[in-house]
Design a protein around this motif. Sequence first.
Motif, PDB file in Angstrom:
ATOM      1  N   THR A 671       0.835  -1.203   0.000  1.00 21.68           N
ATOM      2  CA  THR A 671       0.000   0.000   0.000  1.00 21.68           C
ATOM      3  C   THR A 671       0.865   1.247   0.000  1.00 21.68           C
ATOM      4  O   THR A 671       1.883   1.299   0.698  1.00 21.68           O
ATOM      5  N   GLY A 672       0.461   2.257  -0.787  1.00 19.58           N
ATOM      6  CA  GLY A 672       1.128   3.551  -0.685  1.00 19.58           C
ATOM      7  C   GLY A 672       1.384   4.190  -2.031  1.00 19.58           C
ATOM      8  O   GLY A 672       0.602   4.051  -2.971  1.00 19.58           O
ATOM      9  N   GLU A 673       2.509   4.884  -2.114  1.00 27.26           N
ATOM     10  CA  GLU A 673       2.847   5.663  -3.301  1.00 27.26           C
ATOM     11  C   GLU A 673       4.198   5.228  -3.850  1.00 27.26           C
ATOM     12  O   GLU A 673       5.199   5.242  -3.134  1.00 27.26           O
ATOM     13  N   LEU A 674       4.193   4.822  -5.111  1.00 25.63           N
ATOM     14  CA  LEU A 674       5.442   4.464  -5.781  1.00 25.63           C
ATOM     15  C   LEU A 674       6.223   5.718  -6.151  1.00 25.63           C
ATOM     16  O   LEU A 674       7.455   5.729  -6.114  1.00 25.63           O
ATOM     17  N   THR A 675       5.499   6.763  -6.543  1.00 26.70           N
ATOM     18  CA  THR A 675       6.085   8.072  -6.826  1.00 26.70           C
ATOM     19  C   THR A 675       5.122   9.127  -6.291  1.00 26.70           C
ATOM     20  O   THR A 675       4.070   8.811  -5.738  1.00 26.70           O
ATOM     21  N   ASP A 676       5.468  10.402  -6.480  1.00 27.71           N
ATOM     22  CA  ASP A 676       4.571  11.473  -6.072  1.00 27.71           C
ATOM     23  C   ASP A 676       3.273  11.469  -6.872  1.00 27.71           C
ATOM     24  O   ASP A 676       2.308  12.126  -6.484  1.00 27.71           O
ATOM     25  N   TYR A 677       3.243  10.735  -7.967  1.00 26.74           N
ATOM     26  CA  TYR A 677       2.089  10.773  -8.865  1.00 26.74           C
ATOM     27  C   TYR A 677       1.422   9.426  -9.061  1.00 26.74           C
ATOM     28  O   TYR A 677       0.420   9.337  -9.770  1.00 26.74           O
ATOM     29  N   LEU A 678       1.934   8.369  -8.453  1.00 25.69           N
ATOM     30  CA  LEU A 678       1.416   7.028  -8.693  1.00 25.69           C
ATOM     31  C   LEU A 678       1.130   6.337  -7.357  1.00 25.69           C
ATOM     32  O   LEU A 678       2.054   6.056  -6.597  1.00 25.69           O
ATOM     33  N   SER A 679      -0.164   6.074  -7.067  1.00 27.58           N
ATOM     34  CA  SER A 679      -0.567   5.395  -5.845  1.00 27.58           C
ATOM     35  C   SER A 679      -0.925   3.944  -6.148  1.00 27.58           C
ATOM     36  O   SER A 679      -1.392   3.619  -7.247  1.00 27.58           O
ATOM     37  N   LEU A 680      -0.742   3.096  -5.138  1.00 31.39           N
ATOM     38  CA  LEU A 680      -0.845   1.653  -5.356  1.00 31.39           C
ATOM     39  C   LEU A 680      -1.557   0.988  -4.184  1.00 31.39           C
ATOM     40  O   LEU A 680      -1.327   1.312  -3.021  1.00 31.39           O
ATOM     41  N   PHE A 724      -3.057   7.242 -11.219  1.00 28.51           N
ATOM     42  CA  PHE A 724      -2.044   8.187 -11.684  1.00 28.51           C
ATOM     43  C   PHE A 724      -2.633   9.584 -11.578  1.00 28.51           C
ATOM     44  O   PHE A 724      -3.716   9.862 -12.109  1.00 28.51           O
ATOM     45  N   HIS A 725      -1.934  10.475 -10.831  1.00 35.19           N
ATOM     46  CA  HIS A 725      -2.452  11.818 -10.574  1.00 35.19           C
ATOM     47  C   HIS A 725      -1.318  12.815 -10.783  1.00 35.19           C
ATOM     48  O   HIS A 725      -0.645  13.224  -9.830  1.00 35.19           O
ATOM     49  N   PRO A 726      -1.071  13.246 -12.027  1.00 32.72           N
ATOM     50  CA  PRO A 726       0.061  14.132 -12.312  1.00 32.72           C
ATOM     51  C   PRO A 726      -0.060  15.514 -11.705  1.00 32.72           C
ATOM     52  O   PRO A 726       0.936  16.213 -11.565  1.00 32.72           O
ATOM     53  N   ASP A 727      -1.277  15.918 -11.342  1.00 32.45           N
ATOM     54  CA  ASP A 727      -1.473  17.190 -10.667  1.00 32.45           C
ATOM     55  C   ASP A 727      -2.661  17.042  -9.723  1.00 32.45           C
ATOM     56  O   ASP A 727      -3.215  15.961  -9.562  1.00 32.45           O
ATOM     57  N   GLU A 728      -3.048  18.145  -9.082  1.00 36.33           N
ATOM     58  CA  GLU A 728      -4.110  18.072  -8.097  1.00 36.33           C
ATOM     59  C   GLU A 728      -5.492  17.999  -8.725  1.00 36.33           C
ATOM     60  O   GLU A 728      -6.486  17.788  -8.026  1.00 36.33           O
ATOM     61  N   ARG A 729      -5.573  18.121 -10.040  1.00 37.94           N
ATOM     62  CA  ARG A 729      -6.882  18.166 -10.691  1.00 37.94           C
ATOM     63  C   ARG A 729      -7.259  16.864 -11.380  1.00 37.94           C
ATOM     64  O   ARG A 729      -8.402  16.431 -11.315  1.00 37.94           O
ATOM     65  N   PHE A 730      -6.325  16.223 -12.028  1.00 35.73           N
ATOM     66  CA  PHE A 730      -6.644  15.069 -12.877  1.00 35.73           C
ATOM     67  C   PHE A 730      -6.175  13.777 -12.217  1.00 35.73           C
ATOM     68  O   PHE A 730      -5.096  13.707 -11.625  1.00 35.73           O
ATOM     69  N   LYS A 731      -6.997  12.746 -12.327  1.00 33.91           N
ATOM     70  CA  LYS A 731      -6.639  11.423 -11.807  1.00 33.91           C
ATOM     71  C   LYS A 731      -7.258  10.358 -12.693  1.00 33.91           C
ATOM     72  O   LYS A 731      -8.421  10.461 -13.098  1.00 33.91           O
ATOM     73  N   ILE A 732      -6.487   9.345 -12.974  1.00 37.85           N
ATOM     74  CA  ILE A 732      -6.981   8.205 -13.732  1.00 37.85           C
ATOM     75  C   ILE A 732      -6.491   6.943 -13.040  1.00 37.85           C
ATOM     76  O   ILE A 732      -5.381   6.912 -12.494  1.00 37.85           O
ATOM     77  N   GLY A 733      -7.330   5.912 -13.011  1.00 35.94           N
ATOM     78  CA  GLY A 733      -6.952   4.702 -12.295  1.00 35.94           C
ATOM     79  C   GLY A 733      -7.570   3.461 -12.905  1.00 35.94           C
ATOM     80  O   GLY A 733      -8.554   3.529 -13.649  1.00 35.94           O
ATOM     81  N   ALA A 734      -6.986   2.326 -12.587  1.00 35.32           N
ATOM     82  CA  ALA A 734      -7.497   1.035 -13.057  1.00 35.32           C
ATOM     83  C   ALA A 734      -7.005  -0.054 -12.120  1.00 35.32           C
ATOM     84  O   ALA A 734      -5.995   0.112 -11.418  1.00 35.32           O
ATOM     85  N   GLY A 735      -7.718  -1.165 -12.118  1.00 32.42           N
ATOM     86  CA  GLY A 735      -7.301  -2.262 -11.261  1.00 32.42           C
ATOM     87  C   GLY A 735      -7.983  -3.552 -11.636  1.00 32.42           C
ATOM     88  O   GLY A 735      -8.912  -3.595 -12.461  1.00 32.42           O
ATOM     89  N   MET A 761     -11.314   4.079 -13.461  1.00 29.02           N
ATOM     90  CA  MET A 761     -11.900   5.354 -13.058  1.00 29.02           C
ATOM     91  C   MET A 761     -11.149   6.504 -13.677  1.00 29.02           C
ATOM     92  O   MET A 761      -9.979   6.379 -14.057  1.00 29.02           O
ATOM     93  N   VAL A 762     -11.819   7.660 -13.767  1.00 29.08           N
ATOM     94  CA  VAL A 762     -11.182   8.905 -14.163  1.00 29.08           C
ATOM     95  C   VAL A 762     -11.918  10.037 -13.444  1.00 29.08           C
ATOM     96  O   VAL A 762     -13.133   9.975 -13.253  1.00 29.08           O
ATOM     97  N   SER A 763     -11.161  11.056 -13.009  1.00 31.05           N
ATOM     98  CA  SER A 763     -11.791  12.188 -12.337  1.00 31.05           C
ATOM     99  C   SER A 763     -11.050  13.465 -12.681  1.00 31.05           C
ATOM    100  O   SER A 763      -9.858  13.449 -13.038  1.00 31.05           O
ATOM    101  N   TYR A 764     -11.771  14.581 -12.545  1.00 30.55           N
ATOM    102  CA  TYR A 764     -11.179  15.905 -12.762  1.00 30.55           C
ATOM    103  C   TYR A 764     -11.910  16.887 -11.854  1.00 30.55           C
ATOM    104  O   TYR A 764     -13.124  16.784 -11.654  1.00 30.55           O
ATOM    105  N   ASN A 765     -11.158  17.831 -11.264  1.00 28.57           N
ATOM    106  CA  ASN A 765     -11.792  18.804 -10.386  1.00 28.57           C
ATOM    107  C   ASN A 765     -11.392  20.222 -10.762  1.00 28.57           C
ATOM    108  O   ASN A 765     -10.337  20.465 -11.348  1.00 28.57           O
ATOM    109  N   TRP A 766     -12.264  21.139 -10.412  1.00 26.57           N
ATOM    110  CA  TRP A 766     -12.056  22.573 -10.647  1.00 26.57           C
ATOM    111  C   TRP A 766     -12.110  23.298  -9.310  1.00 26.57           C
ATOM    112  O   TRP A 766     -12.918  22.959  -8.437  1.00 26.57           O
ATOM    113  N   LYS A 767     -11.268  24.305  -9.152  1.00 29.94           N
ATOM    114  CA  LYS A 767     -11.349  25.195  -8.008  1.00 29.94           C
ATOM    115  C   LYS A 767     -12.274  26.357  -8.364  1.00 29.94           C
ATOM    116  O   LYS A 767     -12.034  27.087  -9.337  1.00 29.94           O
ATOM    117  N   ILE A 768     -13.331  26.517  -7.576  1.00 31.77           N
ATOM    118  CA  ILE A 768     -14.297  27.586  -7.801  1.00 31.77           C
ATOM    119  C   ILE A 768     -14.333  28.431  -6.545  1.00 31.77           C
ATOM    120  O   ILE A 768     -15.014  28.100  -5.558  1.00 31.77           O
TER     121      ILE A 768
END
Length: 815
Positions: A671-680, A724-735, A761-768
Amino acid sequence: MSSTLHTSKSSLAPSRLHLAIQGILLASALTVSAPIHAESSNGHASIKRSYHIGGGSLSQALRQFATSSGLLFSAEATLTDGKTTSGLDGEYTIEEGFRKLLAGSGLTYSFTGEDSVAIKVVDSGSNAASTLPAVTVLGKAVYDSTDPFNPDYNRSHASTATKTDTPIMETPMSIKVVPRAVMDDQQIVLFDDAVIRNVSGVQRNFDFGDLYQGFIVRGFSLGANIYRDGLRQNTGYFEPAGMERVEVLKGAAAMLYGRTQPGGLVNYVTKKPLDKAHYSLQQQFGSYDLYRTTADATGPIDDDKSLLYRLNIAYSSNNSFRNYNENERIYVAPSLTWRLSDQTEMTVQLEHQHDDYVMDFGIPAVGNRPAQVPKSFFVGDAAVNNSSMDSNQIATIISHRFNAHWKIEHKFNWHEWTHEFNSIFPAGSINADKQTINRALMTGPTDRESFATNLDISGEFDTFGLKHKLLIGGDYFKLTTDTYDNHWTYGVIPALDIFNPNNHMLDANAINAVPNDFWWQEKDQWYGVYAQDQITLWDKLHFLVGARYDILDYGTGCCSEPISIDDREDNRLNPRFGIVYQPWEWLSVFGNYVESIGTNNGLTPTKTVNKPEVGTQYEIGFKTEFFDGRLSSNLAYYHLTKENMLTGVPGLPYRIPVGEARSQGIELDLTGELTDYLSLLGNYAYTDAIFTKDNDFAPWGMTSKQGNRLPNVPEHSGSLWLTFHPDERFKIGAGMFAQGQRAGNNDNTYELPGFVRVDAMVSYNWKIGGSKLTTQFNVNNLLDKDYFRGSRVQDSTGALPGEPISFIGSLRLDY
């Protein structure tokens, strides 16, 4: 009250009772240990102590650091509000600890007395550099473990295994934490999915009509017993909207929790009120007319944050790929925390849940596999098809810290659960024609009421170079079940042709005219006292020694009025021993030996109560932490036996002892993070679970079980989930989630095929402004594989199909 984080000795005058209890506890500590002195500016600043403080809220971390080091600190709340810290993990002096915690915050500290510290803003003058050296902070934001925005999959601490806040690396048992971030990424709408998809060696326990959520851990069913904040619940479908995380303890836990099954314990931790305002509103929609709305609101009520609230609400409705299967749920859970002082806190939680749902008995077996019928097959009838459940709970948690090292905590939970049965169920396996199945009628109410409470006193002290973390406690649990004015009727419902089913054969008025013929009562209560000592030597060797003594009283009565309950009493001592050797910070080698007494008793066909089930486990393994604790693993081998194991008598509401069963295997969790952008999240389990001893089944027309595999337990199982979450807005995942071939019942007359399910899964967020809007889309069973979630183990009456390809979309607003 002022808006100050104050822990000064004069901030609140203690009551006489407070002083009396504190004096008794302090005197007890002095008789067994040398006194612990706080490090201060007057001679102990160079002494190093070991700290394990998670990152997140700066104010909470400072409180924990001050408490652990025996200091009193004060700071204006406005100075620390909104600030975070990376935490502490290792040995530090007071100066080093404060420097690390305050790094990058613009704050510093100064001693205002021998054991008191004030937090203040760094001077802007010439002495600022000498007061707090400049620190460059790199990396991602640090979150508190309860922060609603915390995206981390890994957790460094868990309390379920020891009832103390112990680092997992120092815990001599296998324990896995599934945090809120995982449930959100996977869009978990069923509590059991959070567990079986993410924890090694755990399967779904599919019981009578899928009546309640239950699990199989290390080969053995946990029955209907789920734990909520460390107190036992009995029977239900639990709403994940109110859960902060789930902790799964592997192996027997009876030493701390009483009558539990030896496979392990599943404990969900509820969301508690927070001292920072947060509001969340989420709308989900998906396949089979799924609509689910959840709301979460929390924050302080008054200016000095002594009163905090939280409110969780959920509403959902959905159809199903299964015929005649419609569900609706209403869930409301308000809670309030009152900080009576810096040392005393009380939380009160209320919870109401109503479910309208259909009992699902799955697909019967024909030959050695589930019948080749459509996944939508339904064994019941449209006229008798609307069961309901109502659950109400009141829970309290009261804690008081006497000083930096001693704490007392009391928990209480009242749970009322009412089920209105209205269903048709299979009355045995498929008939000799391999085409028809007999059915029976089940209608009427069942009421359950349980009380659970415990009192724990914990403290830390040193003796002759040994560090102790002592826990002394006691608990009480009582459960009563009353099934009355029921129909449990055989012979009046027509048989069903499974290949040409007619689900409109019955008339509701005719069903209601059938006379009541079934009554059942059950009671289960125990008193337990326990003591546990976690001993640390050289900061590398950790021992756990504990024992519990139980006084048990239980009984069951059946099946016509007046009911006579056959009582039974048992007393038992359950020990637990564990050891951890940590040669390096990143590696722990552990082992344990535990015993347990179980809960499944029930009636024999002669209407006497069975003896309780007894378990014994040996376990060895190792744990690792890499990348500053961001990536952790647990690898374990275990050998587990269970005596007096019970099995049902086909067609009758009775249970008889099988004899003994054994489970052994290897489990891996990563469990955890392989890199700053890849969680497992990854896990694998090899489980060798069989019946090893047999009793005489001939009087009941049953065959030998010896040598058979335990049902619903695959030899190989595992899962993998990556995001995989290269920034705070976009995330894509599979398992993927996989299970090997499983025995469908105790007799091993049929099997459930293995499967591999793929999700994405895929997600995207906006700061409003100050808010965040998140859109998310999940696909489950992406390849549309046919599979079965589990089966009824007593006979061949039903295997529950898994859902075909399905979609869940979501809009979530946080502010």
